[in-house]
Design an enzyme around this catalytic site. Structure first.
Site, PDB file in Angstrom:
ATOM      1  N   GLY A  12       0.827  -1.213   0.000  1.00 44.32           N
ATOM      2  CA  GLY A  12       0.000   0.000   0.000  1.00 44.32           C
ATOM      3  C   GLY A  12       0.850   1.247   0.000  1.00 44.32           C
ATOM      4  N   SER A  14       1.091   3.475  -2.489  1.00 47.28           N
ATOM      5  CA  SER A  14       0.692   4.416  -3.541  1.00 47.28           C
ATOM      6  C   SER A  14       0.208   5.758  -3.020  1.00 47.28           C
ATOM      7  CB  SER A  14      -0.395   3.772  -4.413  1.00 47.28           C
ATOM      8  OG  SER A  14      -1.370   3.152  -3.600  1.00 47.28           O
ATOM      9  N   ARG A  15       0.008   5.866  -1.726  1.00 46.70           N
ATOM     10  CA  ARG A  15      -0.401   7.162  -1.136  1.00 46.70           C
ATOM     11  C   ARG A  15      -0.283   7.088   0.388  1.00 46.70           C
ATOM     12  NH1 ARG A  15      -6.525   6.272  -0.610  1.00 46.70           N
ATOM     13  NH2 ARG A  15      -6.761   4.194  -1.541  1.00 46.70           N
ATOM     14  N   SER A 142      -2.571   0.568  14.803  1.00 41.64           N
ATOM     15  CA  SER A 142      -3.291   1.836  14.995  1.00 41.64           C
ATOM     16  C   SER A 142      -3.523   2.069  16.480  1.00 41.64           C
ATOM     17  CB  SER A 142      -4.647   1.776  14.297  1.00 41.64           C
ATOM     18  OG  SER A 142      -5.447   2.867  14.695  1.00 41.64           O
ATOM     19  N   TYR A 155     -12.090  -3.070  12.263  1.00 41.51           N
ATOM     20  CA  TYR A 155     -10.766  -2.441  12.132  1.00 41.51           C
ATOM     21  C   TYR A 155      -9.965  -2.568  13.436  1.00 41.51           C
ATOM     22  CZ  TYR A 155      -7.489   1.394  10.924  1.00 41.51           C
ATOM     23  OH  TYR A 155      -6.379   2.160  10.665  1.00 41.51           O
ATOM     24  N   VAL A 156     -10.629  -2.325  14.559  1.00 43.88           N
ATOM     25  CA  VAL A 156      -9.952  -2.442  15.860  1.00 43.88           C
ATOM     26  C   VAL A 156      -9.451  -3.877  16.061  1.00 43.88           C
ATOM     27  CG1 VAL A 156     -10.340  -2.425  18.357  1.00 43.88           C
ATOM     28  CG2 VAL A 156     -11.179  -0.527  16.955  1.00 43.88           C
TER      29      VAL A 156
HETATM   30  P1  NAP Z   1      -4.839   5.399   2.693  1.00 46.36           P
HETATM   31  O1  NAP Z   1      -4.389   6.788   2.427  1.00 46.36           O
HETATM   32  O2  NAP Z   1      -6.279   5.055   2.566  1.00 46.36           O
HETATM   33  O3  NAP Z   1      -3.958   4.410   1.783  1.00 46.36           O
HETATM   34  C1  NAP Z   1      -4.172   3.028   1.833  1.00 46.36           C
HETATM   35  C2  NAP Z   1      -3.133   2.308   1.014  1.00 46.36           C
HETATM   36  O4  NAP Z   1      -3.381   0.898   1.098  1.00 46.36           O
HETATM   37  C3  NAP Z   1      -3.182   2.664  -0.467  1.00 46.36           C
HETATM   38  O5  NAP Z   1      -1.872   2.637  -0.967  1.00 46.36           O
HETATM   39  C4  NAP Z   1      -4.013   1.533  -1.056  1.00 46.36           C
HETATM   40  O6  NAP Z   1      -3.745   1.279  -2.427  1.00 46.36           O
HETATM   41  C5  NAP Z   1      -3.525   0.372  -0.216  1.00 46.36           C
HETATM   42  N1  NAP Z   1      -4.448  -0.749  -0.183  1.00 46.36           N
HETATM   43  C6  NAP Z   1      -5.755  -0.755   0.157  1.00 46.36           C
HETATM   44  N2  NAP Z   1      -6.256  -1.991   0.042  1.00 46.36           N
HETATM   45  C7  NAP Z   1      -5.248  -2.783  -0.395  1.00 46.36           C
HETATM   46  C8  NAP Z   1      -5.132  -4.157  -0.711  1.00 46.36           C
HETATM   47  N3  NAP Z   1      -6.183  -4.994  -0.653  1.00 46.36           N
HETATM   48  N4  NAP Z   1      -3.934  -4.637  -1.111  1.00 46.36           N
HETATM   49  C9  NAP Z   1      -2.868  -3.806  -1.201  1.00 46.36           C
HETATM   50  N5  NAP Z   1      -2.917  -2.499  -0.933  1.00 46.36           N
HETATM   51  C10 NAP Z   1      -4.093  -1.996  -0.530  1.00 46.36           C
HETATM   52  O7  NAP Z   1      -4.449   4.947   4.174  1.00 46.36           O
HETATM   53  P2  NAP Z   1      -3.391   5.554   5.218  1.00 46.36           P
HETATM   54  O8  NAP Z   1      -4.111   6.501   6.083  1.00 46.36           O
HETATM   55  O9  NAP Z   1      -2.159   5.950   4.526  1.00 46.36           O
HETATM   56  O10 NAP Z   1      -3.149   4.246   6.102  1.00 46.36           O
HETATM   57  C11 NAP Z   1      -2.038   3.379   5.916  1.00 46.36           C
HETATM   58  C12 NAP Z   1      -2.012   2.371   7.049  1.00 46.36           C
HETATM   59  O11 NAP Z   1      -1.945   3.081   8.296  1.00 46.36           O
HETATM   60  C13 NAP Z   1      -3.275   1.518   7.128  1.00 46.36           C
HETATM   61  O12 NAP Z   1      -2.938   0.224   7.538  1.00 46.36           O
HETATM   62  C14 NAP Z   1      -4.085   2.218   8.202  1.00 46.36           C
HETATM   63  O13 NAP Z   1      -4.978   1.340   8.815  1.00 46.36           O
HETATM   64  C15 NAP Z   1      -2.998   2.674   9.142  1.00 46.36           C
HETATM   65  N6  NAP Z   1      -3.386   3.783  10.011  1.00 46.36           N
HETATM   66  C16 NAP Z   1      -3.774   4.983   9.494  1.00 46.36           C
HETATM   67  C17 NAP Z   1      -4.139   6.008  10.368  1.00 46.36           C
HETATM   68  C18 NAP Z   1      -4.564   7.371   9.882  1.00 46.36           C
HETATM   69  O14 NAP Z   1      -4.964   8.186  10.723  1.00 46.36           O
HETATM   70  N7  NAP Z   1      -4.500   7.666   8.603  1.00 46.36           N
HETATM   71  C19 NAP Z   1      -4.121   5.795  11.724  1.00 46.36           C
HETATM   72  C20 NAP Z   1      -3.719   4.558  12.223  1.00 46.36           C
HETATM   73  C21 NAP Z   1      -3.354   3.560  11.341  1.00 46.36           C
HETATM   74  P3  NAP Z   1      -4.528   2.092  -3.614  1.00 46.36           P
HETATM   75  O15 NAP Z   1      -3.975   3.500  -3.577  1.00 46.36           O
HETATM   76  O16 NAP Z   1      -4.166   1.376  -4.867  1.00 46.36           O
HETATM   77  O17 NAP Z   1      -5.992   2.047  -3.301  1.00 46.36           O
END
Ligand code: NAP
Length: 247
Positions: A12, A14-15, A142, A155-156
């Site tokens: 993941g 890509s962003r 998280s 998710y939790v």
């Molecule tokens: P995000 O911006 O929504 O990005 C999610 C990433 O995961 C994207 O690169 C997406 O690819 C990829 N992805 C989704 N489903 C996938 C799959 N089935 N196989 C492979 N890749 C997949 O999320 P984020 O906020 O950066 O979060 C990244 C991680 O941190 C996650 O595990 C999230 O639970 C954790 N996290 C985030 C926060 C927060 O506040 N943002 C807090 C705690 C934990 P595409 O771009 O191709 O869709």
């Protein structure tokens, strides 16, 4: 084996947080491989930006929840082709809803991607890293996996499961020089949190001593340390990067 490029795989990438981790690890000197599932343009952009900054990066479309595809990916693209020193299990999604109304498909999807996907990648990477007697695995959990949260039972559970997976695999892989740690981000500004209503963000802010949301780079900084040789005596731990919320 040692002549192969030292490589970090970020699922993941890509962003969001994965993108920041990929860029930071490239800056740290790793060749980077990122995976994505729906946004090839995002993945291409991340790789192009890494290359423009003097690094090396490639991307692959790989759904972390597809066990066969993950196994084939490690067999075809990783094993014997690169020196896999770092795995960042970052791919994740949310499908929020109150417990009593939560649909089976939303439970399954979140567990499949966030927990089973991480397990499958960890299992494949673990085999390779044990053989090379070195590796750094970082699972992105998280704050809600530590504290719980209403409306996110799926998710939790997945994120708490990742902390357990981290502890168990750390013990199993330790004797071969492979460390496994988790990073537990608080509320980080990415697409995942972009749609939260202002009221919810204001409520969150009250609980964050540093009084600001985190940035993806804050997580990447912690990942960079755990991916480095300097973190070699740390394993099985969960590092909270959350602005000071006490868990
Ligand atoms: P995000 O911006 O929504 O990005 C999610 C990433 O995961 C994207 O690169 C997406 O690819 C990829 N992805 C989704 N489903 C996938 C799959 N089935 N196989 C492979 N890749 C997949 O999320 P984020 O906020 O950066 O979060 C990244 C991680 O941190 C996650 O595990 C999230 O639970 C954790 N996290 C985030 C926060 C927060 O506040 N943002 C807090 C705690 C934990 P595409 O771009 O191709 O869709």
């Amino acid at each position: 084996m040692s002549e192969l490029p030292s490589t970090a795989l970020v699922t993941g990438g890509s962003r969001g947080i994965g993108e920041a981790c990929a860029k930071r690890l490239a800056k740290d000197g790793f060749e980077v491989i990122i995976t994505y599932v729906s946004r090839p343009d995002g993945a291409d952009k991340v790789c192009a930006e890494i290359e423009a900054a003097g690094g090396k990066a490639r991307s692959f479309k790989l759904d972390s929840s597809d066990r066969d595809a993950v196994a084939a990916f490690f067999k075809d693209e990783i094993k014997g082709k690169v020196k896999l020193d770092v795995l960042v299990n970052n791919a994740g999604i949310t499908r929020d809803g109150l417990l009593v109304r939560m649909k089976d498909e939303d439970w399954d999807k979140v567990l499949d991607i966030n927990l089973t996907g991480a397990f499958t990648c960890l299992r494949e990477a673990g085999k390779i890293m044990m053989k090379q007697r070195y590796g750094r695995i970082i699972n992105i959990s998280s704050v809600v996996g530590q504290a719980g949260n209403a409306g996110q039972a799926n998710y939790v559970s997945a994120k708490a499961g990742l902390i357990g997976l981290t502890k168990a695999s750390a013990i199993e892989l330790a004797s071969r020089g492979v460390t496994v740690n988790a990073v537990a981000p608080g509320f980080i500004e990415t697409d995942m949190t972009a749609e939260l209503p202002e009221k919810v963000v204001a409520q969150m802010m009250e609980n964050i001593p540093l009084k600001k949301l985190g940035k993806s780079e804050d997580i990447a900084n912690a990942v960079s340390f755990l991916a480095s040789e300097d973190s070699g005596y740390i394993t099985g731990q969960t590092l909270a990067v959350n602005g000071g919320m006490y868990m």
